[in-house]
Scaffold this motif. Sequence first.
Motif, short mmCIF file in Angstrom:
data_model
loop_
_atom_site.label_atom_id
_atom_site.label_comp_id
_atom_site.label_asym_id
_atom_site.label_seq_id
_atom_site.Cartn_x
_atom_site.Cartn_y
_atom_site.Cartn_z
N ASN A 71 0.75 -1.23 0.04
CA ASN A 71 0.05 0.15 -0.16
C ASN A 71 1.22 1.14 -0.11
O ASN A 71 0.41 2.24 -0.82
CB ASN A 71 -0.85 -0.07 1.59
CG ASN A 71 -2.04 -0.77 1.06
OD1 ASN A 71 -3.24 -1.30 -0.21
ND2 ASN A 71 -2.75 -1.28 2.11
N GLN A 72 2.47 1.56 0.07
CA GLN A 72 2.80 2.35 0.80
C GLN A 72 3.18 2.40 -0.62
O GLN A 72 3.49 3.90 -1.35
CB GLN A 72 3.71 2.00 2.34
CG GLN A 72 4.14 2.23 3.27
CD GLN A 72 4.96 2.11 3.66
OE1 GLN A 72 6.33 1.27 3.60
NE2 GLN A 72 4.78 1.79 5.07
N THR A 73 3.74 1.60 -1.36
CA THR A 73 4.37 1.91 -2.73
C THR A 73 3.24 2.16 -3.25
O THR A 73 3.18 3.16 -4.48
CB THR A 73 4.78 0.65 -3.62
OG1 THR A 73 5.64 -0.16 -2.54
CG2 THR A 73 5.57 0.24 -4.68
N ARG A 74 1.82 1.58 -3.67
CA ARG A 74 0.80 2.34 -4.40
C ARG A 74 0.47 3.40 -4.08
O ARG A 74 0.21 3.96 -5.24
CB ARG A 74 -0.62 0.93 -4.28
CG ARG A 74 -1.76 0.90 -5.03
CD ARG A 74 -2.46 0.24 -4.73
NE ARG A 74 -3.20 0.88 -3.62
CZ ARG A 74 -4.40 0.81 -2.69
NH1 ARG A 74 -4.35 -1.14 -3.83
NH2 ARG A 74 -5.15 0.96 -1.88
N ASP A 75 0.02 3.66 -2.62
CA ASP A 75 -0.16 5.42 -2.67
C ASP A 75 0.77 6.05 -2.95
O ASP A 75 0.30 7.51 -3.47
CB ASP A 75 -0.24 5.54 -1.04
CG ASP A 75 -1.52 4.89 -0.63
OD1 ASP A 75 -2.08 4.22 -1.19
OD2 ASP A 75 -1.02 4.49 0.63
N ALA A 76 2.40 6.07 -2.58
CA ALA A 76 3.50 7.11 -3.21
C ALA A 76 3.38 6.66 -4.92
O ALA A 76 3.53 8.07 -5.86
CB ALA A 76 4.68 6.42 -3.42
N MET A 77 2.25 6.17 -6.08
CA MET A 77 2.07 6.25 -6.93
C MET A 77 1.12 7.30 -7.87
O MET A 77 0.97 7.07 -8.82
CB MET A 77 2.67 4.82 -8.07
CG MET A 77 3.96 3.98 -7.64
SD MET A 77 3.38 2.13 -7.87
CE MET A 77 2.32 2.08 -9.77
N LYS A 78 0.31 7.53 -7.22
CA LYS A 78 -0.91 7.64 -6.96
C LYS A 78 -0.77 9.31 -7.02
O LYS A 78 0.32 9.73 -6.48
CB LYS A 78 -1.69 7.85 -6.21
CG LYS A 78 -2.54 6.67 -6.23
CD LYS A 78 -3.61 6.49 -4.92
CE LYS A 78 -4.34 4.80 -5.21
NZ LYS A 78 -5.15 5.46 -3.40
N VAL A 79 -1.02 10.19 -8.36
CA VAL A 79 -1.01 11.51 -8.71
C VAL A 79 -2.43 11.90 -8.19
O VAL A 79 -3.43 11.26 -8.70
CB VAL A 79 -0.07 11.80 -10.30
CG1 VAL A 79 -0.57 13.07 -10.42
CG2 VAL A 79 0.70 10.59 -10.31
N ASN A 80 -1.80 13.13 -7.42
CA ASN A 80 -3.48 13.94 -7.36
C ASN A 80 -3.36 14.92 -8.23
O ASN A 80 -2.86 16.39 -8.34
CB ASN A 80 -3.04 14.22 -6.11
CG ASN A 80 -3.49 13.46 -5.07
OD1 ASN A 80 -4.15 12.67 -5.01
ND2 ASN A 80 -2.90 13.61 -4.22
#
Length: 137
Positions: A71-80
Amino acid sequence: GIPQGQLIRRHRFPAPGGGYLKPDDLRIGEDLQIYGRCIRITDCDAFTRAYFEQAGLEQAPPETAEADPFNQTRDAMKVNNAAAPRTYEKVYREVMLGGGHINADMQQFLENDRKVLRFFAIMDDLQTPQFERRPFV
């Protein structure tokens, strides 16, 4: 096979000694035995904490949950991507076209939006070959 589907849904859970779980059983830092699985309550939201304080049941301070690397990796990949702010002209056009007002039938929904009791927990799944910890909300 692999156990699939929903383990916890909104219903009354049977208590280990008979009957059903009560609000007194839902304490931060305690383990619950639900359907043969151990679930530890680690935190709750502000509304739930206020509800229990009003009922005279104090909750313990939150426990730190283990970080999930996936989840840490997935959240880091998200672009707002922030949406463009609504300008005065856009609001004016919406009102002139008959929009931009609150639906009267939605009043109760809007007043009670996000007002639910919410706990955060971790389940230790000891029955699988790979010892797994699953977070729940």
